[in-house]
Scaffold this motif. Structure first.
Motif, PDB file in Angstrom:
ATOM      1  N   LEU A  23      46.422  44.465  38.142  1.00 33.29           N
ATOM      2  CA  LEU A  23      46.874  43.041  38.511  1.00 33.29           C
ATOM      3  C   LEU A  23      46.219  42.124  37.559  1.00 33.29           C
ATOM      4  CD1 LEU A  23      45.589  43.542  42.345  1.00 33.29           C
ATOM      5  CD2 LEU A  23      48.058  43.851  41.344  1.00 33.29           C
ATOM      6  N   GLU A  24      47.202  41.907  36.512  1.00 34.70           N
ATOM      7  CA  GLU A  24      46.839  41.022  35.524  1.00 34.70           C
ATOM      8  C   GLU A  24      46.679  39.804  35.865  1.00 34.70           C
ATOM      9  OE1 GLU A  24      49.112  43.196  35.221  1.00 34.70           O
ATOM     10  OE2 GLU A  24      48.548  44.737  33.814  1.00 34.70           O
ATOM     11  N   VAL A  25      47.349  39.228  37.083  1.00 39.04           N
ATOM     12  CA  VAL A  25      47.284  37.835  37.687  1.00 39.04           C
ATOM     13  C   VAL A  25      45.775  37.515  37.650  1.00 39.04           C
ATOM     14  CG1 VAL A  25      47.406  38.524  39.966  1.00 39.04           C
ATOM     15  CG2 VAL A  25      48.240  36.364  39.326  1.00 39.04           C
ATOM     16  N   PHE A  26      44.853  38.560  37.894  1.00 40.78           N
ATOM     17  CA  PHE A  26      43.555  38.144  38.235  1.00 40.78           C
ATOM     18  C   PHE A  26      42.911  38.074  36.995  1.00 40.78           C
ATOM     19  CE2 PHE A  26      44.801  39.625  42.328  1.00 40.78           C
ATOM     20  CZ  PHE A  26      44.017  38.871  43.358  1.00 40.78           C
ATOM     21  N   GLN A  27      43.242  38.586  35.976  1.00 44.36           N
ATOM     22  CA  GLN A  27      42.713  38.275  34.579  1.00 44.36           C
ATOM     23  C   GLN A  27      43.180  36.761  34.268  1.00 44.36           C
ATOM     24  OE1 GLN A  27      43.662  40.717  31.099  1.00 44.36           O
ATOM     25  NE2 GLN A  27      43.238  42.686  32.230  1.00 44.36           N
ATOM     26  N   GLU A  28      44.226  36.342  34.755  1.00 47.50           N
ATOM     27  CA  GLU A  28      44.717  34.985  34.499  1.00 47.50           C
ATOM     28  C   GLU A  28      43.572  34.173  35.124  1.00 47.50           C
ATOM     29  OE1 GLU A  28      46.725  33.641  32.489  1.00 47.50           O
ATOM     30  OE2 GLU A  28      47.111  35.652  31.603  1.00 47.50           O
ATOM     31  N   LEU A  85      35.115  31.532  41.951  1.00 47.62           N
ATOM     32  CA  LEU A  85      35.902  32.605  42.045  1.00 47.62           C
ATOM     33  C   LEU A  85      35.634  33.651  42.768  1.00 47.62           C
ATOM     34  CD1 LEU A  85      39.134  33.019  41.313  1.00 47.62           C
ATOM     35  CD2 LEU A  85      38.436  34.055  39.259  1.00 47.62           C
ATOM     36  N   GLN A  86      34.484  34.177  42.462  1.00 46.55           N
ATOM     37  CA  GLN A  86      33.786  35.446  43.130  1.00 46.55           C
ATOM     38  C   GLN A  86      33.581  34.890  44.466  1.00 46.55           C
ATOM     39  OE1 GLN A  86      30.496  36.193  40.427  1.00 46.55           O
ATOM     40  NE2 GLN A  86      31.651  37.775  39.296  1.00 46.55           N
ATOM     41  N   ALA A  87      33.063  34.018  44.972  1.00 44.42           N
ATOM     42  CA  ALA A  87      32.778  33.416  46.268  1.00 44.42           C
ATOM     43  C   ALA A  87      34.207  33.557  47.033  1.00 44.42           C
ATOM     44  CB  ALA A  87      32.194  31.999  46.444  1.00 44.42           C
ATOM     45  N   ILE A  88      35.110  32.986  46.449  1.00 43.59           N
ATOM     46  CA  ILE A  88      36.505  33.021  47.197  1.00 43.59           C
ATOM     47  C   ILE A  88      36.978  34.734  47.316  1.00 43.59           C
ATOM     48  CG2 ILE A  88      39.043  32.660  46.820  1.00 43.59           C
ATOM     49  CD1 ILE A  88      38.152  30.226  45.410  1.00 43.59           C
ATOM     50  N   TYR A  89      36.660  35.744  46.478  1.00 41.89           N
ATOM     51  CA  TYR A  89      36.826  36.721  46.745  1.00 41.89           C
ATOM     52  C   TYR A  89      36.277  37.279  47.753  1.00 41.89           C
ATOM     53  CZ  TYR A  89      39.244  36.865  42.150  1.00 41.89           C
ATOM     54  OH  TYR A  89      40.292  36.590  40.972  1.00 41.89           O
ATOM     55  N   GLY A 144      37.016  45.814  41.516  1.00 42.10           N
ATOM     56  CA  GLY A 144      38.186  46.033  40.453  1.00 42.10           C
ATOM     57  C   GLY A 144      38.865  44.606  40.242  1.00 42.10           C
ATOM     58  N   LEU A 145      39.063  43.860  41.328  1.00 37.75           N
ATOM     59  CA  LEU A 145      39.654  42.554  41.008  1.00 37.75           C
ATOM     60  C   LEU A 145      38.641  41.608  40.202  1.00 37.75           C
ATOM     61  CD1 LEU A 145      41.438  41.763  44.515  1.00 37.75           C
ATOM     62  CD2 LEU A 145      42.405  43.030  42.445  1.00 37.75           C
ATOM     63  N   VAL A 146      37.241  41.704  40.624  1.00 34.98           N
ATOM     64  CA  VAL A 146      36.219  40.962  40.075  1.00 34.98           C
ATOM     65  C   VAL A 146      36.191  41.487  38.599  1.00 34.98           C
ATOM     66  CG1 VAL A 146      33.732  40.418  39.612  1.00 34.98           C
ATOM     67  CG2 VAL A 146      34.887  40.488  42.121  1.00 34.98           C
ATOM     68  N   ASP A 147      36.378  42.788  38.278  1.00 36.83           N
ATOM     69  CA  ASP A 147      36.219  43.144  36.740  1.00 36.83           C
ATOM     70  C   ASP A 147      37.456  42.667  36.161  1.00 36.83           C
ATOM     71  OD1 ASP A 147      34.148  44.692  37.273  1.00 36.83           O
ATOM     72  OD2 ASP A 147      35.050  46.683  37.537  1.00 36.83           O
ATOM     73  N   GLN A 148      38.789  42.469  36.691  1.00 36.27           N
ATOM     74  CA  GLN A 148      39.599  41.806  35.996  1.00 36.27           C
ATOM     75  C   GLN A 148      39.670  40.420  35.836  1.00 36.27           C
ATOM     76  OE1 GLN A 148      42.808  43.160  35.120  1.00 36.27           O
ATOM     77  NE2 GLN A 148      41.891  45.375  35.528  1.00 36.27           N
ATOM     78  N   SER A 149      39.063  39.649  36.625  1.00 38.52           N
ATOM     79  CA  SER A 149      38.823  38.423  36.436  1.00 38.52           C
ATOM     80  C   SER A 149      37.586  38.169  35.425  1.00 38.52           C
ATOM     81  CB  SER A 149      38.149  37.438  37.606  1.00 38.52           C
ATOM     82  OG  SER A 149      39.363  37.832  38.626  1.00 38.52           O
ATOM     83  N   VAL A 150      36.722  39.008  35.258  1.00 34.35           N
ATOM     84  CA  VAL A 150      35.495  38.904  34.354  1.00 34.35           C
ATOM     85  C   VAL A 150      36.107  39.271  32.882  1.00 34.35           C
ATOM     86  CG1 VAL A 150      33.353  40.151  33.400  1.00 34.35           C
ATOM     87  CG2 VAL A 150      33.662  39.361  35.791  1.00 34.35           C
ATOM     88  N   ARG A 151      37.001  40.286  32.879  1.00 35.14           N
ATOM     89  CA  ARG A 151      37.725  40.433  31.640  1.00 35.14           C
ATOM     90  C   ARG A 151      38.453  39.313  30.955  1.00 35.14           C
ATOM     91  NH1 ARG A 151      41.211  45.707  31.172  1.00 35.14           N
ATOM     92  NH2 ARG A 151      39.082  46.560  31.755  1.00 35.14           N
ATOM     93  N   VAL A 206      50.470  33.953  45.198  1.00 33.70           N
ATOM     94  CA  VAL A 206      51.097  35.194  44.453  1.00 33.70           C
ATOM     95  C   VAL A 206      49.891  36.210  44.144  1.00 33.70           C
ATOM     96  CG1 VAL A 206      52.279  36.035  42.364  1.00 33.70           C
ATOM     97  CG2 VAL A 206      52.836  33.904  43.491  1.00 33.70           C
ATOM     98  N   GLY A 207      48.905  35.858  43.769  1.00 28.19           N
ATOM     99  CA  GLY A 207      47.703  37.003  43.399  1.00 28.19           C
ATOM    100  C   GLY A 207      47.408  37.378  44.946  1.00 28.19           C
TER     101      GLY A 207
END
Length: 371
Positions: free
Chosen positions: A28-33, A48-52, A90-97, A4-5
């Motif tokens: 994309l709140e799913v990346f925060q999850e 996770l960042q390696a996958i991105y 931006g996706l990484v920022d969401q995940s870091v948050r 989904v993400g």
């Protein structure tokens, strides 16, 4: 969730490019999850960042192939690549948050559970000891310690300790700290030491305080702090160690114990024993030292210092004189006066013990000089 993400990320990227609204906006709140999940499971963000990064490289490889097939101009491809990497940031920022939120929540929950554990550990059996002076505890057979101490404190202690990963020790020492400043950073006491910084006077529970290297580690960690650490006691008697530490801190605040450092109660036993029951000691002093009431303050003080030196040395005039730094003849004169004032009472062992007790207490309070 991962599929989904990925789908949402690709759809979002295409929409951002199509909208032509300048810098991308990320919802994309799913990346925060994703980030929260890594934090809650105790993992870092590295995987996770390696996958991105892998996803972006694969996506860019595919886009480059498509660009060559349909002959997209190089400037447009460069702009597409830049947008892709910016979108990745931006996706990484969401995940870091999300990861930071999870870490903060986890840390807050751990501190809450740790405070609950300390409250249980330090409050049990306090009512049983009443308001009298606490005792140091012992190692006698059947005395609660280790797992037995956990039973004495209730099954809840073991459960709470397990929830914060704290292994129940056989013996503990409890410290009470004085903040060097209101916003002082918590001392780096290391793993295993329970620390509650929420109290007005922070508390800590030191497991196995007599273990090799533990005193030195605490000494370094407590640099810049003041307070007192109670005597080592069985786990079930932690509240007793706390009361000794609290008593020592009160004496420090009154200037009767050295300030500006973290004291160990076991190194100041005399002061804690003699200065704690203040009303009882003062009443005993009033009765024992009544013969000095008719002497002047300065003369009475000299006689009291001589009497204490005599009681401590159990020697004759030369020994007492050497202790006081006066002439032996002066000591003989004072001892004759003491004999006249107290009579045969100074020969009674119980009365001599009481006199030494109250005179030592007065010396600790600075009312008598130190020989």
């Amino acid at each position: 969730m991962a599929l989904v993400g990925i789908r949402r990320a690709l759809e979002g990227f295409v929409k951002e490019i199509a909208s032509q609204e300048g810098r991308p906006r990320y919802h994309l709140e799913v990346f925060q999850e994703f980030g929260r999940g890594e934090g809650l499971h105790g993992r870092s963000l590295d995987s996770l960042q390696a996958i991105y990064r892998l996803g972006v490289r694969l996506a860019w490889r595919r886009l480059a192939e498509i660009g060559q097939q349909i002959e997209i101009p190089p400037p447009a491809m460069y702009e597409l690549a830049e947008s892709g990497f910016e979108y990745l940031d931006g996706l990484v920022d969401q995940s870091v948050r999300g990861y930071a939120e999870a870490a903060a929540r986890e840390a807050g929950e751990r501190l809450r559970l740790q405070r609950k554990l300390m409250e249980l550990l330090l409050s049990e059996r306090r009512s049983e000891t009443g308001g009298g002076p606490p005792s140091y505890g012992d190692r006698s057979p059947g005395h609660a310690s280790g797992q037995g101490g956990a039973t004495a404190l209730g099954n809840g202690l073991g459960e709470r300790a397990a929830r914060v990963g704290w292994q129940l020790p056989e013996r503990v020492a409890v410290g009470v700290l004085l903040r060097p400043a209101r916003e002082a950073v918590a001392p780096a006491v290391g793993e295993g030491v329970l620390l509650d910084m929420e109290a007005e006077q922070p508390r800590m529970v030191v497991p196995d305080p007599e273990a090799a290297g533990r005193p030195e580690l605490l000494r370094r960690a407590m640099t810049g702090w003041a307070g007192a650490i109670g005597p080592p006691v069985p786990l079930a008697d932690a509240a007793k160690s706390l009361r000794w530490a609290e008593a020592a801190v009160r004496l420090m605040e009154r200037g009767l114990l050295p300030a500006g450092e973290v004291l160990h109660c076991t190194e100041h036993t005399e002061a804690l024993v003699l200065l704690q029951p203040e009303e009882l000691i003062e009443d005993l002093a009033r009765r024992c030292l009544a013969p000095l009431d008719h002497c002047g303050p300065a003369h009475g003080r000299r006689l009291a210092e001589t009497l204490l030196a005599w009681l401590e040395t159990r020697g004759g005039a030369p020994e007492v004189a050497a202790r006081l730094g006066v002439h032996p003849q002066t000591v003989r004169y004072r001892l004759r006066q003491i004999r006249e004032l107290w009579g045969d009472e100074v020969d009674d062992p119980d009365r001599r013990f009481e006199l030494e007790l109250v005179l030592r207490a007065r010396r600790l309070r600075g009312q008598l000089g130190r020989a």
